[in-house]
Write an enzyme that holds these catalytic residues in place. Structure first.
Site, PDB file in Angstrom:
ATOM      1  N   GLY A 239     -16.820  -8.462   0.433  1.00 46.04           N
ATOM      2  CA  GLY A 239     -16.420  -7.305   1.233  1.00 46.04           C
ATOM      3  C   GLY A 239     -15.616  -6.247   0.516  1.00 46.04           C
ATOM      4  N   GLU A 273     -17.106 -14.422  -2.459  1.00 45.08           N
ATOM      5  CA  GLU A 273     -18.537 -14.040  -2.405  1.00 45.08           C
ATOM      6  C   GLU A 273     -18.726 -12.531  -2.588  1.00 45.08           C
ATOM      7  OE1 GLU A 273     -19.998 -17.275   0.994  1.00 45.08           O
ATOM      8  OE2 GLU A 273     -19.428 -15.260   1.591  1.00 45.08           O
ATOM      9  N   PRO A 274     -18.297 -11.969  -3.692  1.00 40.37           N
ATOM     10  CA  PRO A 274     -18.449 -10.519  -3.854  1.00 40.37           C
ATOM     11  C   PRO A 274     -19.894 -10.125  -4.158  1.00 40.37           C
ATOM     12  CG  PRO A 274     -17.580 -11.485  -5.866  1.00 40.37           C
ATOM     13  CD  PRO A 274     -17.716 -12.610  -4.873  1.00 40.37           C
ATOM     14  N   ARG A 276     -21.193  -6.164  -3.552  1.00 37.95           N
ATOM     15  CA  ARG A 276     -21.099  -4.742  -3.887  1.00 37.95           C
ATOM     16  C   ARG A 276     -20.116  -4.473  -5.031  1.00 37.95           C
ATOM     17  NH1 ARG A 276     -21.820  -0.819   0.230  1.00 37.95           N
ATOM     18  NH2 ARG A 276     -21.359  -2.468   1.725  1.00 37.95           N
ATOM     19  N   TYR A 316     -26.788   4.124   7.486  1.00 34.52           N
ATOM     20  CA  TYR A 316     -25.335   4.150   7.763  1.00 34.52           C
ATOM     21  C   TYR A 316     -24.740   5.549   7.598  1.00 34.52           C
ATOM     22  CZ  TYR A 316     -26.277  -0.644   6.072  1.00 34.52           C
ATOM     23  OH  TYR A 316     -26.805  -1.875   5.837  1.00 34.52           O
ATOM     24  N   CYS A 346     -42.020  10.511   6.311  1.00 43.93           N
ATOM     25  CA  CYS A 346     -42.212  11.262   7.549  1.00 43.93           C
ATOM     26  C   CYS A 346     -41.207  10.838   8.620  1.00 43.93           C
ATOM     27  CB  CYS A 346     -43.642  11.078   8.032  1.00 43.93           C
ATOM     28  SG  CYS A 346     -44.785  11.653   6.789  1.00 43.93           S
ATOM     29  N   GLU A 347     -39.975  11.113   8.384  1.00 43.90           N
ATOM     30  CA  GLU A 347     -38.886  10.827   9.314  1.00 43.90           C
ATOM     31  C   GLU A 347     -37.806  11.868   9.054  1.00 43.90           C
ATOM     32  OE1 GLU A 347     -38.050   7.815  11.218  1.00 43.90           O
ATOM     33  OE2 GLU A 347     -39.681   6.499  10.567  1.00 43.90           O
ATOM     34  N   TYR A 374     -27.320  -3.055  -2.452  1.00 46.35           N
ATOM     35  CA  TYR A 374     -28.040  -2.726  -1.218  1.00 46.35           C
ATOM     36  C   TYR A 374     -28.920  -1.488  -1.413  1.00 46.35           C
ATOM     37  CZ  TYR A 374     -24.445  -5.967   0.201  1.00 46.35           C
ATOM     38  OH  TYR A 374     -23.626  -7.078   0.270  1.00 46.35           O
TER      39      TYR A 374
HETATM   40  N1  LLP Z   1     -20.821 -13.001   2.055  1.00 47.54           N
HETATM   41  C1  LLP Z   1     -21.500 -12.864   3.196  1.00 47.54           C
HETATM   42  C2  LLP Z   1     -21.581 -14.001   4.114  1.00 47.54           C
HETATM   43  C3  LLP Z   1     -22.121 -11.649   3.494  1.00 47.54           C
HETATM   44  O1  LLP Z   1     -22.794 -11.519   4.636  1.00 47.54           O
HETATM   45  C4  LLP Z   1     -22.040 -10.569   2.582  1.00 47.54           C
HETATM   46  C5  LLP Z   1     -22.676  -9.286   2.873  1.00 47.54           C
HETATM   47  C6  LLP Z   1     -21.327 -10.771   1.378  1.00 47.54           C
HETATM   48  C7  LLP Z   1     -20.723 -11.994   1.159  1.00 47.54           C
HETATM   49  C8  LLP Z   1     -21.191  -9.694   0.334  1.00 47.54           C
HETATM   50  O2  LLP Z   1     -20.514  -8.601   0.799  1.00 47.54           O
HETATM   51  P1  LLP Z   1     -20.071  -7.428  -0.208  1.00 47.54           P
HETATM   52  O3  LLP Z   1     -19.079  -8.016  -1.199  1.00 47.54           O
HETATM   53  O4  LLP Z   1     -21.270  -6.947  -0.887  1.00 47.54           O
HETATM   54  O5  LLP Z   1     -19.453  -6.413   0.675  1.00 47.54           O
HETATM   55  N2  LLP Z   1     -26.326  -3.359   3.601  1.00 47.54           N
HETATM   56  C9  LLP Z   1     -24.924  -3.006   3.782  1.00 47.54           C
HETATM   57  C10 LLP Z   1     -24.010  -4.152   3.441  1.00 47.54           C
HETATM   58  C11 LLP Z   1     -24.319  -5.427   4.207  1.00 47.54           C
HETATM   59  C12 LLP Z   1     -23.458  -6.580   3.783  1.00 47.54           C
HETATM   60  C13 LLP Z   1     -24.015  -7.855   4.317  1.00 47.54           C
HETATM   61  N3  LLP Z   1     -23.257  -9.019   3.968  1.00 47.54           N
HETATM   62  C14 LLP Z   1     -24.634  -1.750   2.970  1.00 47.54           C
HETATM   63  O6  LLP Z   1     -25.525  -1.229   2.321  1.00 47.54           O
HETATM   64  O7  LLP Z   1     -23.506  -1.243   3.022  1.00 47.54           O
END
Ligand code: LLP
Length: 418
Positions: A239, A273-274, A276, A316, A346-347, A374
């Protein structure tokens, strides 16, 4: 910090001129910087060194095998959410004991495959799922470790579609339900219910929501310990936010300083769990200007990448910086015109950027920044558009890590019924 920088008027990725990549591989093309990926992983690794956590890179952010392999080679584990991601984890030979598996909808087949592979931990999101994992484990005569995903009901201050830790979302279980399950954990003979998982959302720029959530969990862990329930794992999820525009996200160091005091005196192993944070700013999409279309009410820069290539702006209304690959001083007038950068789909929702000032003309290349997470992983074939090519830059070398799809890929598996 990333390695997409101008040298003179030319944008470079590490030691390679981005325009040369666009010429060689065509557009749209995803370009990743290996050095950026590694440095971001190391930032987290270093910040949390004191507790040596297991860092499970979240595959969904960017699931290209080359990228997974880079991370697995430096010791990362993987966070998976489907049988397909398990398949990828196996392809890069990730140690099974470094794989954690979340998702609210794991199927029996997916559960079976993960148990057979011997993953470290399931992050369980509901009571029925717990029963199902127990049933499959019984069939396979294996004892399986599981963590319960808590929905701590905190506000992470991010886009509403990427909040996962508030009670109205489908993720995890409330604290009372989780407490009850722990107290009855012996009912699940084939499970060792031995961990807690949280993941409160994505693109979170401050530590406060994490701290709030972790505090709630610490209280729960304390309560459980008093009742004789000892745990092995605390998975604090991913996150961590990054810079897309003018955000000032916490650094890995600041984040670690804020949360380490709450983690270091515990005997539990920490999992992170990083996604992004590691790959977000390590990738760009390079696209070519197809047309300049000025209308009495609005000006458009029409490019050859669309929402099927990069969905985030459409889904988003996410902001991605868009910059010229070669800074152009020849045409001096265009940059005074406010324009939307739009794709060929086409959107009306197909845009990469709104109200931008860009000094471009037909055939110029543009780079959409912050597309490493993503980006390709959410791309599609909508409008029957083959998915883009992906390349990895490593110093002065460029490697194609996924070739551009051909039209024949678009119809793979389809059959005309006569
Ligand atoms: N762990 C779990 C259980 C998750 O569902 C996610 C992301 C992560 C870790 C990794 O999160 P991060 O560190 O990448 O924030 N498509 C969206 C983001 C969806 C995230 C889904 N879950 C976007 O483009 O902003």
């Amino acid at each position: 910090m990333h390695y997409f920088k101008y040298r003179g008027k030319e944008l470079y990725c590490e030691g390679v001129k981005v325009s040369s990549i666009a010429v060689k591989f065509g557009t749209p093309v995803y370009v990743y910087s290996k050095r950026t990926i590694l440095e971001h992983f190391q930032k987290i690794d270093k910040a949390f060194k004191k507790i040596s956590p297991l860092i499970c890179y979240s595959i969904k952010a960017n699931s290209n095998l080359a990228i997974l392999k880079i991370l697995v080679q430096v010791g990362a584990g993987l966070d998976i959410v489907s049988g397909g991601e398990l398949y990828r984890a196996r392809e890069v030979k990730c140690s099974s004991k470094k794989i954690v598996y979340a998702s609210v909808g794991k199927t029996e087949d997916e559960i079976r495959a993960a148990i057979k592979y011997g993953i470290l931990l399931f992050n369980v999101e509901s009571f029925p799922e717990l029963s199902r994992i127990n049933k499959v484990a019984r069939e396979l005569r294996k004892k399986v470790d599981v963590a319960l995903r808590v929905n701590p009901d905190v506000e992470p201050k991010t886009h509403k579609y990427i909040i996962t830790g508030k009670k109205e979302t489908k993720f995890g279980m409330d604290i009372d339900t989780v407490r009850d399950i722990f107290l009855k954990r012996d009912d699940f003979r084939y499970l060792d219910v031995c961990g807690i998982h949280i993941h409160i959302g994505s693109q979170i720029t401050q530590s406060a929501p994490f701290i709030k959530a972790i505090k709630k969990i610490k209280t729960l862990i304390g309560d459980l310990a008093k009742k004789g329930v000892d745990l092995k794992y605390f998975n604090i999820g991913g996150g961590l936010g990054i810079v897309y525009d003018d955000e000032t996200p916490q650094t890995a160091e600041v984040f670690a300083k804020a949360v380490l005091p709450m983690l270091k005196d515990s005997s539990l192993s920490t999992i992170l769990e990083p996604g992004r944070f590691i790959v977000g700013n390590a990738g760009i999409v390079v696209t070519k200007v197809s047309y300049i279309k000025d209308t009495p009410s609005k000006n458009f820069i029409i490019v050859d990448a669309g929402m099927n290539d990069l969905l985030r702006p459409s889904l988003y209304e996410a902001y991605h910086k868009i910059i010229p690959v070669t800074q152009n001083t020849k045409h001096k007038t265009r940059n005074t015109k406010k324009s939307d950068v739009v794709g060929p789909i086409c959107e009306s929702g197909d845009f990469l950027g709104k109200d931008r000032y860009l000094n471009v003309e037909e055939d110029d290349y543009l780079a959409v920044l912050g597309a490493g997470a993503y980006g390709f992983s959410m791309s599609s074939n909508y409008n029957s558009r083959p998915r883009a090519v992906e390349v990895l830059v490593d110093g002065n070398n460029v490697h194609c890590i996924r070739k551009r799809e051909a039209y024949s890929d678009l119809i793979k598996g389809e059959r005309i019924v006569s």
